[in-house]
Design a protein around this motif. Structure first.
Motif, short mmCIF file in Angstrom:
data_model
loop_
_atom_site.label_atom_id
_atom_site.label_comp_id
_atom_site.label_asym_id
_atom_site.label_seq_id
_atom_site.Cartn_x
_atom_site.Cartn_y
_atom_site.Cartn_z
N GLU A 142 0.84 -1.19 0.00
CA GLU A 142 0.00 0.00 0.00
C GLU A 142 0.88 1.24 0.00
N PHE A 143 0.73 2.09 -1.00
CA PHE A 143 1.57 3.29 -1.07
C PHE A 143 0.80 4.56 -0.71
N LEU A 144 -0.47 4.45 -0.32
CA LEU A 144 -1.20 5.70 -0.12
C LEU A 144 -0.78 6.42 1.16
N ALA A 145 -0.82 7.75 1.09
CA ALA A 145 -0.45 8.58 2.24
C ALA A 145 -1.71 9.10 2.91
N GLU A 146 -1.66 9.28 4.23
CA GLU A 146 -2.84 9.77 4.95
C GLU A 146 -3.14 11.21 4.51
N GLY A 147 -4.40 11.57 4.56
CA GLY A 147 -4.78 12.92 4.15
C GLY A 147 -5.05 13.00 2.66
N LEU A 200 10.44 17.66 -0.26
CA LEU A 200 11.65 18.43 0.05
C LEU A 200 11.28 19.60 0.94
N LYS A 201 10.14 19.49 1.60
CA LYS A 201 9.71 20.61 2.43
C LYS A 201 10.29 20.44 3.82
N SER A 202 11.10 21.42 4.19
CA SER A 202 11.71 21.35 5.51
C SER A 202 10.65 21.55 6.58
N SER A 203 10.79 20.84 7.68
CA SER A 203 9.75 20.89 8.71
C SER A 203 10.36 20.62 10.07
N VAL A 204 9.48 20.60 11.08
CA VAL A 204 9.91 20.28 12.44
C VAL A 204 10.28 18.79 12.55
N PHE A 224 9.62 14.66 10.33
CA PHE A 224 8.52 13.84 9.82
C PHE A 224 7.93 12.99 10.92
N GLY A 225 6.65 12.62 10.74
CA GLY A 225 5.98 11.74 11.70
C GLY A 225 5.17 10.72 10.94
N GLY A 226 4.18 10.13 11.61
CA GLY A 226 3.31 9.17 10.95
C GLY A 226 3.69 7.74 11.28
N SER A 227 2.79 6.84 10.90
CA SER A 227 2.97 5.45 11.31
C SER A 227 3.97 4.71 10.43
N CYS A 228 4.37 5.32 9.31
CA CYS A 228 5.18 4.54 8.35
C CYS A 228 6.67 4.84 8.37
N PHE A 229 7.05 6.12 8.21
CA PHE A 229 8.46 6.43 7.98
C PHE A 229 9.37 5.89 9.09
N ALA A 283 -1.59 16.85 15.03
CA ALA A 283 -1.52 15.70 14.11
C ALA A 283 -0.17 15.71 13.39
N TYR A 284 0.27 14.55 12.87
CA TYR A 284 1.60 14.51 12.25
C TYR A 284 1.65 15.20 10.90
N LYS A 285 0.47 15.44 10.31
CA LYS A 285 0.37 16.26 9.11
C LYS A 285 -1.07 16.70 8.97
N LYS A 286 -1.35 17.61 8.02
CA LYS A 286 -2.72 18.12 7.90
C LYS A 286 -3.66 17.07 7.30
N GLY A 338 4.73 18.42 -2.42
CA GLY A 338 4.32 17.05 -2.14
C GLY A 338 3.31 17.04 -1.02
N PHE A 339 3.01 18.20 -0.47
CA PHE A 339 2.02 18.31 0.60
C PHE A 339 0.64 18.57 0.02
N ALA A 340 0.61 19.37 -1.08
CA ALA A 340 -0.64 19.93 -1.56
C ALA A 340 -1.64 18.84 -1.90
N GLY A 369 6.95 25.82 12.52
CA GLY A 369 7.60 24.53 12.28
C GLY A 369 7.25 23.92 10.94
N ARG A 370 6.43 24.61 10.15
CA ARG A 370 6.00 24.05 8.86
C ARG A 370 6.17 25.04 7.71
N ASN A 371 6.76 26.19 8.00
CA ASN A 371 6.93 27.23 6.97
C ASN A 371 5.64 27.52 6.21
C1 UDX Z 1 3.94 7.80 3.78
C2 UDX Z 1 4.23 7.61 2.28
O1 UDX Z 1 4.20 8.89 1.64
C3 UDX Z 1 3.23 6.68 1.66
O2 UDX Z 1 3.56 6.43 0.30
C4 UDX Z 1 3.24 5.35 2.43
O3 UDX Z 1 2.30 4.46 1.92
C5 UDX Z 1 2.96 5.60 3.90
O4 UDX Z 1 3.92 6.53 4.42
P1 UDX Z 1 2.23 9.26 5.22
O5 UDX Z 1 3.07 8.88 6.40
O6 UDX Z 1 0.76 9.12 5.34
O7 UDX Z 1 2.67 8.43 3.91
O8 UDX Z 1 2.48 10.81 4.89
P2 UDX Z 1 3.54 11.68 4.06
O9 UDX Z 1 2.76 12.68 3.29
O10 UDX Z 1 4.52 10.88 3.32
O11 UDX Z 1 4.27 12.50 5.24
C6 UDX Z 1 5.05 11.86 6.24
C7 UDX Z 1 5.66 12.90 7.17
O12 UDX Z 1 6.63 13.68 6.49
C8 UDX Z 1 4.63 13.88 7.72
O13 UDX Z 1 4.90 14.15 9.08
C9 UDX Z 1 4.86 15.13 6.89
O14 UDX Z 1 4.48 16.28 7.58
C10 UDX Z 1 6.36 15.06 6.66
N1 UDX Z 1 6.81 15.75 5.43
C11 UDX Z 1 6.34 15.36 4.20
C12 UDX Z 1 7.78 16.76 5.52
O15 UDX Z 1 8.23 17.10 6.61
N2 UDX Z 1 8.22 17.34 4.36
C13 UDX Z 1 7.76 16.97 3.13
O16 UDX Z 1 8.22 17.56 2.12
C14 UDX Z 1 6.79 15.97 3.05
#
Ligand code: UDX
Length: 493
Positions: free
Chosen positions: A149-154, A254-258, A260-265, A325-328, A418-420, A470-472
């Motif tokens: 599964e490659f889909l990202a949350e949001g 390539l967006k600099s931030s505070v 990355f978070g989320g269940s995957c990375f 939340a870890y992202k919008k 890559g956020f939009a 933290g998110r510019n």
């Molecule tokens: C990620 C992968 O993108 C997706 O393909 C995989 O299936 C699951 O893991 P997800 O964790 O839902 O998806 O979100 P993603 O949009 O990739 O963002 C992950 C984290 O990176 C977030 O905290 C986000 O805020 C941060 N981020 C993302 C940045 O700091 N900068 C960026 O340029 C992009």
């Protein structure tokens, strides 16, 4: 995408989860999800007249019947990081996957195609095969496919409907090829066939970890450069824009931030480290550990910057935290950078007012997990309540409402971060209360999305009004013009 002949059964052992999926309040927030599970009928004037659930979509806790009725079974269970025993802290916990495979082996009375959807370690299909051979009825045929599964949350619904690629890994046998074609035909109902890629099982299993690790690596790389920018006067948004124009690098992620978070990375990079260690490749493990190290360091650096700017003392001061939340566009808080930033602020003696449009107060308290400091946490109903009496405001999630209107560098350079999201965001509704921006204070921007009113915020905060972005997402020049002192990531102002 709707195929009336196809029956889809979602089976889960948890009754409360299945009840939630059956109810009108779906258990997760995801833009566009409601439309996927709803069948909207139109009257003769093409106006939506009747809404009901898709008639071919069923939710059940009867796992046994679901197995028996299905020809194709997707295993979508959680594979969290193991917390104890061998590999604790980095290896994935495979117990849910094992019990799902055992349930199939014990209950199947006909041939099945079993699809690994969960993120699993490479060569998991071997273990599935061993479990099936040992426990299933003799004479049944099981084909195992990997379909990560490659889909990202949001953006999950958009990613599902318009995927960059669909990956199918199969065994190199005539039966494996037939099974892979059956799965391809399922996706071909809405995905162009040229986007459906076939590989070996092992490449497919590794591809998910590899893709996530490479994405995480880009963010840690740009975040490491953000520190150099702050120290030199360069601007990380400009650096990302310039680097991203090189097509070999590209503009996304390539967006600099505070951080990355989320269940995957975090989990997947840890899995890769564990894999490298088990293959006796310590240098490879150390390389990927470095990606995670920079990520923790970026969070700490952000919290330390707040402390430093507020004269090295936060005791008794109030910090408004916008976004948990870890992202919008999600209420998910797993591995959110907000957790460690809030923990640091609390341990420095600060009061923290937290506002997030989708995260429940209970979830915030659970994640912060510092019961001794609970009276220092105040959950706010909106931005203005959070900002009232605050010495500083920290933006930790890039919710649209926190943007200062014209997204600064993005607009100037049209940076694709890559956020939009192109998926329309429905008006955000708080799960906890009526926690939304009060309409009188809400501003609409060119894109029609509601924005907070920074002029009103300026009347509520203590001076000097610090904004730590933290998110510019704010335009520093615009906010400075309104009297705020702005600290952005990777920009020395
Ligand atoms: C990620 C992968 O993108 C997706 O393909 C995989 O299936 C699951 O893991 P997800 O964790 O839902 O998806 O979100 P993603 O949009 O990739 O963002 C992950 C984290 O990176 C977030 O905290 C986000 O805020 C941060 N981020 C993302 C940045 O700091 N900068 C960026 O340029 C992009």
């Amino acid at each position: 995408m709707h195929n009336p002949k196809l029956k889809v059964i979602v089976a889960d052992l948890s009754e409360s989860r299945i009840d939630a999926w059956r109810s009108d309040a779906l258990p997760i927030y995801e833009p566009g999800l409601q439309d996927i599970v709803t069948d909207i009928r139109h009257d003769e004037n093409e106006t939506p007249s009747k809404e009901s659930r898709q008639s071919n979509l069923h939710f059940t806790t009867n796992v046994k019947d679901a197995i028996n009725e299905s020809d194709i079974i997707f295993i979508c269970v959680n594979t969290p990081t193991k917390m104890k025993g061998s590999g604790a802290g980095s290896a994935p916990n495979m117990r849910y996957l094992e019990s799902a495979v055992l349930a199939i082996a014990e209950n199947a009375t006909s041939d099945k195609i079993i699809v690994e959807k969960s993120t699993v370690p490479v060569r998991t299909a071997d273990s599935i095969r061993t479990l099936l051979d040992a426990n299933a009825r003799p004479g049944l045929k099981f084909d195992i496919l990997s379909n990560p599964e490659f889909l990202a949350e949001g953006t999950a619904v958009r990613d599902l409907l318009y995927p960059d690629r669909v990956l199918i890994g199969s065994e190199s046998s005539p039966s494996g090829a037939t099974a892979a074609l059956t799965l391809e035909n399922l996706y071909a109902a809405w995905v162009p066939r040229e986007r459906i890629i076939h590989t070996s099982l092992w490449s497919s299993e590794l591809a998910k970890l590899a893709s996530n690790a490479l994405l995480a690596q880009r963010i840690s790389s740009i975040n490491s450069l953000s520190a150099i920018c702050e120290a030199t006067g360069a601007n990380v948004q400009e650096i990302a824009h310039i680097a991203g124009l090189d097509q070999r690098i590209g503009a996304k992620m390539l967006k600099s931030s505070v951080g990355f978070g989320g269940s995957c990375f975090h989990k997947d990079v840890l899995n890769l480290c564990y894999l490298a260690e088990s293959l006796h490749l310590p240098e490879v493990a150390e390389y990927w550990h470095g990606i995670l190290k920079i990520n923790s360091w970026q969070r700490e650096r952000f919290a330390r910057r707040i402390i430093h700017k507020l004269n090295n003392t936060l005791t008794g001061k109030t910090i408004a935290v916008l976004g948990f939340a870890y992202k919008k566009d999600t209420g998910d808080t797993r591995e959110s950078p907000a957790i460690s930033v809030v923990q640091t602020l609390l341990s420095e003696g600060a009061y923290v007012n937290i506002y997030d449009p989708q995260v429940t107060p209970a979830k915030i308290y659970e994640e912060v997990a510092m019961p001794a400091y609970h009276d220092h946490i105040r959950i706010s109903a909106n931005v203005y309540e959070a900002a009232t009496g605050a010495h500083a405001l920290a933006i930790l999630t890039e919710w649209d409402e926190f943007c200062s209107g014209d997204a600064p560098t993005e607009k100037r350079h049209s940076v694709d971060s890559g956020f939009a999201s192109n998926v329309a965001t429905p008006a955000t509704k708080s799960p906890a209360s009526s926690r939304s921006v009060s309409p009188s204070s809400q501003k609409s921007s060119e894109d029609g999305k509601a924005r907070m009113d920074w002029a009103e915020v300026a009347t509520l905060m203590k001076r000097p009004m610090y904004v730590f972005d933290g998110r510019n997402v704010v335009d520093p020049a615009k906010l400075q013009g309104m009297g705020f002192s702005v600290e952005s990531i990777g920009q020395a102002l």
